[in-house]
Design an enzyme around this catalytic site. Structure first.
Site, PDB file in Angstrom:
ATOM      1  N   CYS A 108      23.062  23.137  20.337  1.00  0.00           N
ATOM      2  CA  CYS A 108      22.164  23.848  19.423  1.00  0.00           C
ATOM      3  C   CYS A 108      21.557  22.943  18.353  1.00  0.00           C
ATOM      4  O   CYS A 108      20.681  23.367  17.614  1.00  0.00           O
ATOM      5  CB  CYS A 108      22.892  25.027  18.777  1.00  0.00           C
ATOM      6  SG  CYS A 108      23.499  26.190  19.993  1.00  0.00           S
ATOM      7  N   HIS A 231      19.168  26.403  12.422  1.00  0.00           N
ATOM      8  CA  HIS A 231      19.581  26.963  13.716  1.00  0.00           C
ATOM      9  C   HIS A 231      20.068  28.394  13.515  1.00  0.00           C
ATOM     10  O   HIS A 231      20.857  28.684  12.617  1.00  0.00           O
ATOM     11  CB  HIS A 231      20.669  26.105  14.341  1.00  0.00           C
ATOM     12  CG  HIS A 231      21.284  26.761  15.529  1.00  0.00           C
ATOM     13  ND1 HIS A 231      20.520  27.229  16.585  1.00  0.00           N
ATOM     14  CD2 HIS A 231      22.581  27.066  15.823  1.00  0.00           C
ATOM     15  CE1 HIS A 231      21.328  27.787  17.475  1.00  0.00           C
ATOM     16  NE2 HIS A 231      22.571  27.710  17.037  1.00  0.00           N
ATOM     17  N   ASN A 261      20.835  33.956  19.470  1.00  0.00           N
ATOM     18  CA  ASN A 261      20.999  32.512  19.406  1.00  0.00           C
ATOM     19  C   ASN A 261      20.359  31.902  20.649  1.00  0.00           C
ATOM     20  O   ASN A 261      20.855  32.092  21.758  1.00  0.00           O
ATOM     21  CB  ASN A 261      22.497  32.187  19.334  1.00  0.00           C
ATOM     22  CG  ASN A 261      22.783  30.698  19.297  1.00  0.00           C
ATOM     23  OD1 ASN A 261      21.915  29.874  19.575  1.00  0.00           O
ATOM     24  ND2 ASN A 261      24.014  30.349  18.966  1.00  0.00           N
TER      25      ASN A 261
HETATM   26  C1  LIG Z   1      31.473  35.428  17.161  1.00  0.00           C
HETATM   27  C2  LIG Z   1      31.485  36.101  15.794  1.00  0.00           C
HETATM   28  C3  LIG Z   1      30.260  36.940  15.624  1.00  0.00           C
HETATM   29  C4  LIG Z   1      32.717  37.001  15.704  1.00  0.00           C
HETATM   30  O1  LIG Z   1      32.746  37.579  14.411  1.00  0.00           O
HETATM   31  P1  LIG Z   1      34.113  37.597  13.589  1.00  0.00           P
HETATM   32  O2  LIG Z   1      33.814  38.303  12.340  1.00  0.00           O
HETATM   33  O3  LIG Z   1      34.581  36.164  13.503  1.00  0.00           O
HETATM   34  O4  LIG Z   1      35.023  38.466  14.513  1.00  0.00           O
HETATM   35  P2  LIG Z   1      36.398  38.072  15.227  1.00  0.00           P
HETATM   36  O5  LIG Z   1      36.185  37.078  16.311  1.00  0.00           O
HETATM   37  O6  LIG Z   1      37.370  37.719  14.149  1.00  0.00           O
HETATM   38  O7  LIG Z   1      36.780  39.475  15.887  1.00  0.00           O
HETATM   39  C5  LIG Z   1      37.076  40.600  15.089  1.00  0.00           C
HETATM   40  C6  LIG Z   1      37.362  41.764  16.005  1.00  0.00           C
HETATM   41  O8  LIG Z   1      36.134  42.177  16.642  1.00  0.00           O
HETATM   42  C7  LIG Z   1      36.322  42.231  18.061  1.00  0.00           C
HETATM   43  N1  LIG Z   1      35.053  41.901  18.700  1.00  0.00           N
HETATM   44  C8  LIG Z   1      34.625  40.686  19.132  1.00  0.00           C
HETATM   45  N2  LIG Z   1      33.389  40.809  19.656  1.00  0.00           N
HETATM   46  C9  LIG Z   1      33.055  42.116  19.549  1.00  0.00           C
HETATM   47  C10 LIG Z   1      31.913  42.847  19.920  1.00  0.00           C
HETATM   48  N3  LIG Z   1      30.847  42.281  20.503  1.00  0.00           N
HETATM   49  N4  LIG Z   1      31.882  44.167  19.651  1.00  0.00           N
HETATM   50  C11 LIG Z   1      32.938  44.768  19.066  1.00  0.00           C
HETATM   51  N5  LIG Z   1      34.044  44.125  18.702  1.00  0.00           N
HETATM   52  C12 LIG Z   1      34.107  42.801  18.939  1.00  0.00           C
HETATM   53  C13 LIG Z   1      37.413  41.218  18.329  1.00  0.00           C
HETATM   54  O9  LIG Z   1      38.052  41.525  19.550  1.00  0.00           O
HETATM   55  C14 LIG Z   1      38.312  41.422  17.146  1.00  0.00           C
HETATM   56  O10 LIG Z   1      39.106  42.547  17.363  1.00  0.00           O
HETATM   57  P3  LIG Z   1      40.632  42.598  16.827  1.00  0.00           P
HETATM   58  O11 LIG Z   1      40.524  42.487  15.349  1.00  0.00           O
HETATM   59  O12 LIG Z   1      41.095  43.921  17.318  1.00  0.00           O
HETATM   60  O13 LIG Z   1      41.304  41.423  17.451  1.00  0.00           O
HETATM   61  C15 LIG Z   1      31.530  35.033  14.680  1.00  0.00           C
HETATM   62  O14 LIG Z   1      32.822  34.443  14.625  1.00  0.00           O
HETATM   63  C16 LIG Z   1      30.524  33.962  14.852  1.00  0.00           C
HETATM   64  O15 LIG Z   1      29.343  34.191  14.833  1.00  0.00           O
HETATM   65  N6  LIG Z   1      30.976  32.698  14.985  1.00  0.00           N
HETATM   66  C17 LIG Z   1      30.100  31.599  15.154  1.00  0.00           C
HETATM   67  C18 LIG Z   1      29.646  31.551  16.571  1.00  0.00           C
HETATM   68  C19 LIG Z   1      28.488  30.615  16.740  1.00  0.00           C
HETATM   69  O16 LIG Z   1      27.764  30.357  15.831  1.00  0.00           O
HETATM   70  N7  LIG Z   1      28.337  30.108  17.955  1.00  0.00           N
HETATM   71  C20 LIG Z   1      27.266  29.298  18.343  1.00  0.00           C
HETATM   72  C21 LIG Z   1      27.258  28.011  17.651  1.00  0.00           C
HETATM   73  S1  LIG Z   1      25.823  27.138  18.027  1.00  0.00           S
END
Ligand SMILES: CC(C)(COP(=O)(O)OP(=O)(O)OC[C@H]1O[C@@H](n2cnc3c(N)ncnc32)[C@H](O)[C@@H]1OP(=O)(O)O)[C@@H](O)C(=O)NCCC(=O)NCCS
Length: 305
Positions: A108, A231, A261
């Site tokens: 990215c 990004h 993204n």
């Molecule tokens: C992926 C992302 C959105 C997840 O958000 P978060 O606030 O960190 O959420 P978590 O991973 O801690 O998950 C929290 C809960 O939501 C759940 N969950 C994950 N994806 C879900 C979805 N699409 N819908 C509903 N629930 C979801 C998880 O299972 C977890 O449940 P639990 O608490 O029962 O275990 C976030 O971490 C993120 O954007 N990270 C960066 C990713 C990124 O930028 N990637 C590309 C880089 S170039």
């Protein structure tokens, strides 16, 4: 020899897929996705070569040029049509670009890395380089994995870079840390895997450090920056970075709500949206910054012309 931006273009996946569409097949909801990421929809469809050709053609038109006017094509992609050959020669062939054509993969951060490569080609004698960021992430997405399927989209963006005595790029730094390679990865033919929480934490820190370095090396401060073109991975990452840099959220371009993204395409898609909205004026100083799998990162301060 420096560069100026002579024209921009985009290409988008054909199909709009909303969060509600995804909630039909995944245990997720519009509320969860939009609150945690800012994403409301994404565009799906089109190979990297198709999307990249569309974006490249639009950038040529915007610059008032044709393919024969361009020396080389640099394509940033993690999702090229095939492993071999690269996808850049296909796009160059479609557009009639006579010179070199190569793929680079910095995930990215790829568009920013591509900017560095294109500048280097111009510094060593090329007159014009077409830089394209194109991604077909939907092909690498596990549509049964709610943790990743809600994040990505397909798209492309392109810019014509032209040799100029007055260099638009005031500073540019690149970085990588391979010890973080397992945070986001896909094996050949497999799906994208990600430790989202750790990527989030690292990304904020990395982007702030890289952006601050770009500001220092350009001899400016954040108050001189009129727009942040970053990004587009997660709106909460964008705003956490803005808070740490001390810049208003209103000065951060956000287009991930419509596109998700799109990896290498996300910065030029943000540029396109800002241009159309009249948020980029000649003389403005903007901060461009990217991060991604690798992990890789890159930031630049650019004077808009
Ligand atoms: C992926 C992302 C959105 C997840 O958000 P978060 O606030 O960190 O959420 P978590 O991973 O801690 O998950 C929290 C809960 O939501 C759940 N969950 C994950 N994806 C879900 C979805 N699409 N819908 C509903 N629930 C979801 C998880 O299972 C977890 O449940 P639990 O608490 O029962 O275990 C976030 O971490 C993120 O954007 N990270 C960066 C990713 C990124 O930028 N990637 C590309 C880089 S170039």
């Amino acid at each position: 020899m420096g560069v100026r931006f002579a024209g921009w273009g985009v290409g988008l996946g054909h199909r709009v897929v909303t969060n509600n569409d995804l909630s039909q097949t995944l245990d997720t909801s519009d509320e969860w996705i939009s609150e945690r990421t800012g994403i409301r929809a994404r565009r799906i469809g089109g190979s990297a070569s198709e999307l990249g050709t569309t974006a490249g053609r639009a950038a040529l038109v915007d610059a008032g040029l044709v393919g024969a006017d361009i020396d080389h094509l640099v394509l940033s992609t993690t999702t090229g049509d095939r492993v071999i050959p690269g996808t850049a020669p296909l796009i160059a062939g479609e557009l009639g670009i006579p010179g070199g054509a190569m793929d680079i993969n910095a995930a990215c951060s790829g568009f920013m890395y591509g900017l560095a490569v294109a500048r280097g080609l111009i510094a060593t004698g090329a007159n014009r380089v077409l830089l394209v960021g194109a991604e077909n992430l939907s092909r690498w997405t596990d549509w049964n994995d709610r943790a990743t399927a809600v994040l990505f989209g397909d798209g492309a963006g392109a810019v014509v870079l032209e040799a100029s005595d007055d260099d638009a790029v005031k500073s540019l730094n690149l970085g990588a840390d391979g010890s973080l390679a397992d945070l986001i990865y896909a094996e050949h033919g497999g799906f994208i895997h990600m430790d989202g929480r750790e990527v989030f934490r690292r990304a904020v820190r990395i982007v702030v450090e890289s952006a601050e370095r770009a500001l220092t090396e350009a001899g400016v401060t954040i108050s001189d920056i009129s727009l942040v073109l970053a990004h587009q991975a997660n709106q909460r990452i964008l705003f956490a970075v803005a808070d740490r840099l001390g810049v208003d959220h209103g000065k951060v371009e956000v287009c991930l709500d419509s596109y998700g993204n799109t990896s290498s395409a996300s910065i030029p898609l943000a540029v396109d949206q800002a241009r159309r909205a009249g948020r980029l004026q000649s003389g403005d100083l903007v901060l461009m910054t990217g991060f991604g799998a690798g992990m890789t990162w890159a930031s630049a301060v650019v004077r808009w012309s």
